[in-house]
Design an enzyme around this catalytic site. Structure first.
Site, PDB file in Angstrom:
ATOM      1  N   GLU A 199       1.980  12.735  28.583  1.00 36.36           N
ATOM      2  CA  GLU A 199       2.066  11.846  27.533  1.00 36.36           C
ATOM      3  C   GLU A 199       3.120  12.454  26.445  1.00 36.36           C
ATOM      4  O   GLU A 199       3.285  13.830  26.280  1.00 36.36           O
ATOM      5  CB  GLU A 199       0.969  11.545  26.757  1.00 36.36           C
ATOM      6  CG  GLU A 199      -0.021  10.929  27.787  1.00 36.36           C
ATOM      7  CD  GLU A 199      -1.507  11.037  27.070  1.00 36.36           C
ATOM      8  OE1 GLU A 199      -1.579  11.105  26.098  1.00 36.36           O
ATOM      9  OE2 GLU A 199      -2.445  10.890  27.933  1.00 36.36           O
ATOM     10  N   GLU A 295      -1.623   3.826  19.597  1.00 33.18           N
ATOM     11  CA  GLU A 295      -3.087   4.155  20.107  1.00 33.18           C
ATOM     12  C   GLU A 295      -3.799   4.604  18.508  1.00 33.18           C
ATOM     13  O   GLU A 295      -3.036   5.234  18.038  1.00 33.18           O
ATOM     14  CB  GLU A 295      -3.269   5.050  20.764  1.00 33.18           C
ATOM     15  CG  GLU A 295      -4.683   5.489  21.178  1.00 33.18           C
ATOM     16  CD  GLU A 295      -4.840   6.847  22.139  1.00 33.18           C
ATOM     17  OE1 GLU A 295      -6.017   7.222  22.341  1.00 33.18           O
ATOM     18  OE2 GLU A 295      -3.891   7.164  22.578  1.00 33.18           O
TER      19      GLU A 295
END
Length: 383
Positions: A199, A295
């Site tokens: 990520e 997120e």
């Protein structure tokens, strides 16, 4: 909107370049090696302190970086220009591309990499996770969010991929209650318990790293976030090759509401560094899912929804200059061809708290893009 052979996964790389100008921090050489309460890492050749941000950057011998403390990388040969990735073989100009405050004091010498010295003695941070895709039949799938996490993202599911990229708008959202606001790309493979994930993007994390400032980050795991992996260079694994980008360091400047907009280009296939194949069980072959988006961890402190913002803190309906965006989304297919993603699956956990608006206009200079984000706690988003 107006804006500007089979895969080996020998190296999974990341490049972070952008339209951001140099930061405006004054800096000085620290008078003590205990500026942050931590000793210099082994292999330190030079130390730089940013007076404005309080960051301390150690320039570490590239061959003595933390990655090589990993037991699986004891005999690893560093890949400065990996042959497995044609895009990484040429010279990459990053001069003036990304603004980091510590640059004002100089730069790390050739043969070293910049490592941000820890700011405090806690390793506590919010628990990483990824929405779990549950297959109902050959055509239908549902996405199950992990407890306490909110998402506004788009995904490619059940494919064969070698990488992904996008230009990500950078802001400084409010983060509260030891939480984080993240804008990133996920490249993953495997079921929840055995998930392999790499990520990259930017985040504001009130516990880990630079507190209330936006910072560049990477993360990886090979077992669904249970025991393996970490942010940036906090544990052995990621091999850094770039001498200018300090992972975890402050991004400066950032976008402002109705003002100048800044973005970083994140490409999980190129320069800055790489994850060696030895670390992974499934990403040695290929990725099966790619996601782009935001997120937030919702701790529900005091029994209400978090006030941590996503993106700019504005809903996507506000548009350019007000809402955060991802643009020029790209995926790298199995045959190593970069393409616009098709049949993206939007996923929003709580649209009254954070939302997303996808625009698949491949004819514009923005390509496939979306606006995302929101304020969190509000009269519409209470618990």
């Amino acid at each position: 909107m107006t804006m500007v052979s089979p895969p080996k996964w020998l190296v999974l790389m990341i490049s972070i370049i952008s339209s951001i100008s140099d930061g405006h921090a004054r800096a000085r050489i620290p008078i003590s090696s205990k500026v942050t309460g931590f000793d210099k890492p082994k292999g330190t050749i030079k130390t730089i302190e940013s007076y404005e941000t309080g960051e301390v950057i150690d320039c570490v011998d590239i061959f003595k970086q933390p990655a090589f403390d990993h037991p699986l990388l004891k005999n690893h040969t560093i890949q400065i220009k990996p042959s497995s990735n044609p895009k990484a073989n040429g010279e990459v100009d990053v001069e003036g591309a990304l603004g980091q405050a510590w640059w004002k004091n100089g730069e790390c010498p050739e043969g070293t990499i910049p490592i941000l010295r820890p700011q405090n003695h806690t390793d506590h941070h919010f628990m990483r996770s990824k929405p779990h895709v549950k297959r109902l039949n050959s055509n239908d799938a549902i996405i199950i969010p992990p407890r306490g996490h909110e998402y506004a993202e788009v995904s490619l599911i059940d494919g064969v991929y070698k990488g992904a990229s996008a230009k990500i708008n950078v802001w400084k959202p409010l983060a509260v209650n030891d939480e984080a606001s993240i804008s990133q790309i996920w490249v993953t493979s495997g079921a929840l318990d055995s998930l392999n994930s790499v990520e990259a993007g930017w985040m504001v994390n009130t516990v880990y790293g630079t507190g209330l400032d936006a910072q560049i980050f990477i993360y990886w795991t090979t077992d669904g976030y249970k025991k393996t992996g970490c942010f940036n260079l906090k544990c052995p694994g990621f091999v850094q090759t770039n001498k200018r980008i300090a992972l975890g360091a402050v991004i400066s400047p950032v976008s402002t509401y109705k003002g100048q907009q800044y973005e970083i280009a994140v490409n999980i296939t190129k320069e800055v560094g790489y994850w060696p194949k030895e670390l992974f069980t499934l990403l040695k072959g290929f990725a099966t899912q790619i996601s782009w988006g935001g997120e937030v961890y919702n701790s529900r402190k005091y029994g209400i929804h978090t006030g941590t913002q996503m993106g700019s803190g504005s809903f996507p309906s506000e548009g350019y200059g007000k809402a955060a965006f991802f643009r020029n989304l790209k995926m790298i297919a199995y045959e190593s061809i970069e393409r616009d993603p098709e049949n993206l699956q939007p996923y929003v956990t709580r649209p009254e708290c954070y939302d997303l608006k996808l625009v698949e206009d491949r004819s514009s200079s923005n390509g496939v893009h979306f606006f995302f984000g929101g304020p969190g706690y509000s009269p519409q988003c209470i618990n």
